[in-house]
Enzyme design. Structure first.
Site, mmCIF file in Angstrom:
data_model
loop_
_atom_site.group_PDB
_atom_site.id
_atom_site.type_symbol
_atom_site.label_atom_id
_atom_site.label_comp_id
_atom_site.label_asym_id
_atom_site.label_seq_id
_atom_site.Cartn_x
_atom_site.Cartn_y
_atom_site.Cartn_z
ATOM 1 C CE LYS A 15 -1.877 1.707 4.031
ATOM 2 N NZ LYS A 15 -1.607 3.146 4.142
ATOM 3 C CG ASN A 16 2.321 2.737 3.557
ATOM 4 O OD1 ASN A 16 1.143 3.028 3.311
ATOM 5 N ND2 ASN A 16 2.776 2.558 4.780
ATOM 6 C CG ASP A 60 2.503 1.566 9.612
ATOM 7 O OD1 ASP A 60 2.242 2.425 10.469
ATOM 8 O OD2 ASP A 60 2.562 1.820 8.391
ATOM 9 N NE ARG A 76 0.008 10.303 10.052
ATOM 10 C CZ ARG A 76 -0.338 9.229 9.377
ATOM 11 N NH1 ARG A 76 -1.547 8.744 9.455
ATOM 12 N NH2 ARG A 76 0.540 8.620 8.587
ATOM 13 N N PRO A 77 1.737 16.637 11.217
ATOM 14 C CG PRO A 77 3.541 17.675 12.294
ATOM 15 C CD PRO A 77 2.631 16.486 12.373
ATOM 16 C CB ILE A 78 2.420 18.574 5.812
ATOM 17 C CG1 ILE A 78 1.533 19.837 5.887
ATOM 18 C CG2 ILE A 78 1.579 17.335 5.718
ATOM 19 C CD1 ILE A 78 0.797 20.118 4.586
ATOM 20 C CG ASP A 79 6.739 20.413 10.291
ATOM 21 O OD1 ASP A 79 6.078 19.356 10.217
ATOM 22 O OD2 ASP A 79 7.723 20.544 11.038
ATOM 23 C CG LEU A 80 9.684 17.537 8.651
ATOM 24 C CD1 LEU A 80 9.841 16.089 9.080
ATOM 25 C CD2 LEU A 80 10.994 18.294 8.872
ATOM 26 N NE ARG A 82 1.003 12.438 6.777
ATOM 27 C CZ ARG A 82 1.385 13.544 7.360
ATOM 28 N NH1 ARG A 82 0.511 14.403 7.804
ATOM 29 N NH2 ARG A 82 2.658 13.813 7.518
ATOM 30 N NE ARG A 102 -7.021 4.474 5.388
ATOM 31 C CZ ARG A 102 -6.033 4.816 6.214
ATOM 32 N NH1 ARG A 102 -6.274 4.985 7.489
ATOM 33 N NH2 ARG A 102 -4.814 5.020 5.766
ATOM 34 C CB CYS A 156 -4.552 6.373 10.765
ATOM 35 S SG CYS A 156 -5.087 4.839 10.014
ATOM 36 C CB VAL A 188 6.838 6.610 14.632
ATOM 37 C CG1 VAL A 188 6.549 7.313 13.306
ATOM 38 C CG2 VAL A 188 8.075 5.736 14.512
HETATM 39 C C1 UD1 Z 1 4.200 6.734 6.292
HETATM 40 C C2 UD1 Z 1 3.243 5.587 6.163
HETATM 41 C C3 UD1 Z 1 2.665 5.201 7.510
HETATM 42 C C4 UD1 Z 1 3.790 4.936 8.505
HETATM 43 C C5 UD1 Z 1 4.775 6.098 8.524
HETATM 44 C C6 UD1 Z 1 5.985 5.835 9.395
HETATM 45 C C7 UD1 Z 1 2.268 5.974 3.978
HETATM 46 C C8 UD1 Z 1 1.050 6.278 3.194
HETATM 47 N N1 UD1 Z 1 2.140 5.982 5.296
HETATM 48 O O1 UD1 Z 1 3.433 7.840 6.774
HETATM 49 O O2 UD1 Z 1 1.878 4.038 7.343
HETATM 50 O O3 UD1 Z 1 3.237 4.779 9.795
HETATM 51 O O4 UD1 Z 1 5.238 6.379 7.195
HETATM 52 O O5 UD1 Z 1 6.623 4.667 8.998
HETATM 53 O O6 UD1 Z 1 3.322 5.675 3.434
HETATM 54 N N2 UD1 Z 1 6.169 14.450 10.745
HETATM 55 C C9 UD1 Z 1 6.304 15.775 11.048
HETATM 56 N N3 UD1 Z 1 6.286 16.686 10.030
HETATM 57 C C10 UD1 Z 1 6.167 16.313 8.734
HETATM 58 C C11 UD1 Z 1 6.030 14.957 8.420
HETATM 59 C C12 UD1 Z 1 6.031 14.043 9.453
HETATM 60 O O7 UD1 Z 1 6.416 16.144 12.215
HETATM 61 O O8 UD1 Z 1 6.166 17.194 7.865
HETATM 62 C C13 UD1 Z 1 6.114 13.440 11.829
HETATM 63 C C14 UD1 Z 1 4.747 12.769 11.882
HETATM 64 O O9 UD1 Z 1 3.835 13.548 12.603
HETATM 65 C C15 UD1 Z 1 5.061 11.459 12.547
HETATM 66 C C16 UD1 Z 1 6.482 11.160 12.066
HETATM 67 O O10 UD1 Z 1 7.003 12.381 11.562
HETATM 68 O O11 UD1 Z 1 5.070 11.614 13.945
HETATM 69 C C17 UD1 Z 1 6.531 10.113 10.959
HETATM 70 O O12 UD1 Z 1 5.792 10.563 9.853
HETATM 71 P P1 UD1 Z 1 6.186 10.182 8.361
HETATM 72 O O13 UD1 Z 1 7.448 9.365 8.359
HETATM 73 O O14 UD1 Z 1 6.134 11.402 7.545
HETATM 74 O O15 UD1 Z 1 4.990 9.240 8.003
HETATM 75 P P2 UD1 Z 1 4.023 9.309 6.755
HETATM 76 O O16 UD1 Z 1 4.815 9.505 5.514
HETATM 77 O O17 UD1 Z 1 2.903 10.219 7.047
#
Ligand code: UD1
Length: 415
Positions: A22-23, A304, A120-124, A91, A396, A115, A326
Site C-alpha cells: 500500500k505505502n 505500523d 501529523r503535520p506537514i511542515d517538513l 494522508r 483501507r 488515521c 514515531v
Molecule cells: C508513512 C506511512 C505510515 C507509517 C509512517 C511511518 C504511507 C502512506 N504511510 O506515513 O503508514 O506509519 O510512514 O513509517 O506511506 N512528521 C512531522 N512533520 C512532517 C512529516 C512528518 O512532524 O512534515 C512526523 C509525523 O507527525 C510522525 C512522524 O514524523 O510523527 C513520521 O511521519 P512520516 O514518516 O512522515 O509518516 P508518513 O509519511 O505520514
C-alpha cells in the site's frame, strides 16, 4: 456500518499470498503526475486507500483503470486543484504536492487526512519544498503552493519522514540541477519509488540510505512497474501465526524487510524458517514469552506493526514493554485489548503488558487501520466471538483480509 466477527480458538494452517505494498503504490500513483503517457502498475493491492487515491488523481485529470491488480494511468493535461473531499480522507494525498508543483508550478491542496494516530503535520514537506524555491500560503483553508522553477539544493531533514522524503524526491526530479536529501527516510517503499522514477527517466540514487541524490531532468515519460510486497501485511500474518502457534506459510514476501520483527520474535520463542521470498511460522514448541520493543524509522521496528505486536504480547508469558516513538497517540487498540481481558498499563508513549492466559471475545472498535488489524489478531485466540466495529479502517489497507484468514482456517465474517 458493518462489523467484523471473529470466532476465536480455531487452528490455522496453510499458505497466504501477500499483496503489493500500500505505502509504495500510493506514491507511484502520485509520481505518474510528473510525466505524460500511459503508466502500467502491476501487483496493485485492491484496497480502499488505492481506490481513494484513484478517485483523487482522476479529479486532477488522469484517466485510470484498475482490474485484477493492474492499474493503467493515462496522464496528459493536469489540473493543480487538489481540493476534492478525497484529499481529506487520506494522508498519502499530500504526495501529489511535490509532483504538481514541479509539473505545473501551482497547486491548491486541502490539508490531508488519514488515521487518527497522533499529530501529523506537514511542515517538513513545506519547509523543504520552500528550500527548492516554492512559496506557500493559506487561502480559505487550503494550502496554495507556487514555484516558477524549482532549483536543486542540499536539504537536511530534521526527522527522516517517509512522506517528506518522497515528496522532495519527486519534486526534485524536475528541478534544475542537483538536490541532495540528507537524513532521508530509508523505508523499502522509497526504494520502489526511486526505481519507478528512474524507469520514468529520472536520475535518482541512494534510496534506502540516508542520503539521496537527484539530478534534475527536463521531462519524464511513461513506464511500467510491479509493486513490491507489502511488508506490513506480511508482518501481520507472521504475527497471526505467532499468536495462534500454528504453521503458516507466508508467500511473496521480501523477508529482509521484516528483519526487525523476526529478530524480536525469535526472542519470544516463536519458531520460524526464513527464505528470501517466504516465511514459514512453525507450530509452537515453547511458550511464547514477553519482550520489549521500541518503534522507529526503518530499519527499526515499524510503528505500523506495533499494534499487532502489542496484541501478541497480551498473551505472552511474563512482562513486555512497547515504546512508540514515531506517533504520539498510537495506543487506542490497547484500550480495546483491555476490554478483551488484556493486562496493559498505558502512559502516553508506552504500554506495559503482563501476559494473560486467555483473552475473551467481546465488542471492540477499530479506531485506525493497524489498530484494527491488531484486534483481529487478538480475536483469533480469544474465547468466543469478538465483534469488531470500524471495519472501514481495516479495509483501507488489507486486501481480502477475512478471505485470506478464512482460507487459513479462521472463521471471520461481516455483519
Ligand atoms: C508513512 C506511512 C505510515 C507509517 C509512517 C511511518 C504511507 C502512506 N504511510 O506515513 O503508514 O506509519 O510512514 O513509517 O506511506 N512528521 C512531522 N512533520 C512532517 C512529516 C512528518 O512532524 O512534515 C512526523 C509525523 O507527525 C510522525 C512522524 O514524523 O510523527 C513520521 O511521519 P512520516 O514518516 O512522515 O509518516 P508518513 O509519511 O505520514
Amino acid at each position: 456500518m458493518q462489523k467484523l466477527l471473529v470466532e476465536g480458538g480455531l487452528r490455522l494452517g496453510g499458505r497466504v499470498e501477500i499483496a503489493g505494498a500500500k505505502n509504495a503504490v500510493l506514491k507511484l500513483m502520485a509520481a505518474t503526475l510528473l510525466g505524460k503517457g500511459t503508466f502500467q502498475i502491476r501487483n496493485v493491492p485492491m484496497i480502499k486507500d488505492v481506490f481513494t487515491m484513484q478517485g483523487m488523481l482522476s479529479s486532477l485529470g488522469p484517466k485510470i483503470s484498475l482490474a485484477n491488480n493492474v492499474m493503467e494511468i493515462k496522464v496528459d493535461e493536469l489540473s493543480g486543484d487538489a481540493t476534492s473531499k478525497l484529499v481529506q480522507q487520506m494522508r498519502a494525498s499530500i504526495q501529489v504536492l511535490g509532483p504538481l508543483l514541479a509539473r505545473l508550478g501551482k497547486v491548491t491542496i486541502s490539508l490531508p487526512g488519514g488515521c487518527a494516530i497522533g499529530d501529523r503535520p506537514i511542515d517538513l514537506h513545506l519547509d523543504n519544498l520552500e528550500k527548492l524555491g516554492a512559496r506557500f500560503f493559506y487561502d480559505n483553508g487550503y494550502i496554495v503552493g507556487e514555484a516558477t522553477q524549482l532549483v536543486g539544493t542540499e536539504l537536511v531533514l530534521s526527522y527522516p519522514s517517509v512522506g517528506a522524503t518522497e515528496n522532495l524526491m519527486m519534486a526534485a526530479c524536475l528541478a534544475e540541477g542537483t538536490t541532495i536529501i540528507r537524513r532521508a527516510a530509508k523505508e523499502p517503499e522509497i526504494v520502489d519509488l526511486q526505481n519507478f522514477l528512474n524507469k520514468m527517466g529520472a536520475r535518482v540514487v541512494g534510496a534506502g540510505t540516508e542520503t539521496i541524490r537527484i539530478d534534475g531532468v527536463k521531462s519524464l515519460h511513461e513506464t511500467e512497474f510491479s509493486v513490491s510486497p507489502d511488508r506490513i501485511e506480511a508482518g501481520t500474518f507472521v504475527i497471526a501465526g505467532a499468536i495462534t502457534g500454528d504453521e503458516i506459510e507466508i508467500e511473496n514476501v521480501e523477508s529482509k524487510h521484516l528483519e526487525s520483527l523476526l529478530v524480536v520474535l525469535k526472542n519470544c520463542n516463536v519458531h520460524f524458517t526464513v527464505e528470501k521470498k517466504r516465511i514459514v511460522i512453525h507450530q509452537r514448541r515453547k511458550p511464547l514469552t514477553g519482550t520489549n520493543i521500541v518503534t522507529g524509522p526503518y530499519p527499526a521496528f515499524p510503528t505500523d506493526l506495533q499494534p499487532q505486536f502489542t496484541a501478541l504480547m497480551t498473551v505472552a508469558k511474563g512482562n513486555s514493554e512497547i515504546k512508540e516513538t514515531v506517533y504520539n497517540n498510537r495506543f487506542q487498540h490497547a484500550i480495546e485489548l483491555q476490554k478483551m481481558g488484556a493486562n496493559i498499563t498505558l502512559n502516553s508513549s508506552s504500554a506495559r503488558i503482563t501476559g494473560v492466559e486467555k483473552l475473551v471475545g467481546t465488542s471492540v472498535t477499530a479506531a485506525d487501520l493497524r489498530g484494527g488489524a491488531a484486534l483481529v489478531v487478538a480475536a483469533l485466540v480469544a474465547d468466543g466471538i469478538t465483534e469488531i466495529s470500524g471495519v472501514e479502517h481495516i479495509d483501507r489497507g488489507y486486501e481480502n483480509f477475512e478471505h485470506k484468514l478464512n482460507a487459513l482456517g479462521a472463521k471471520v465474517w461481516r455483519q
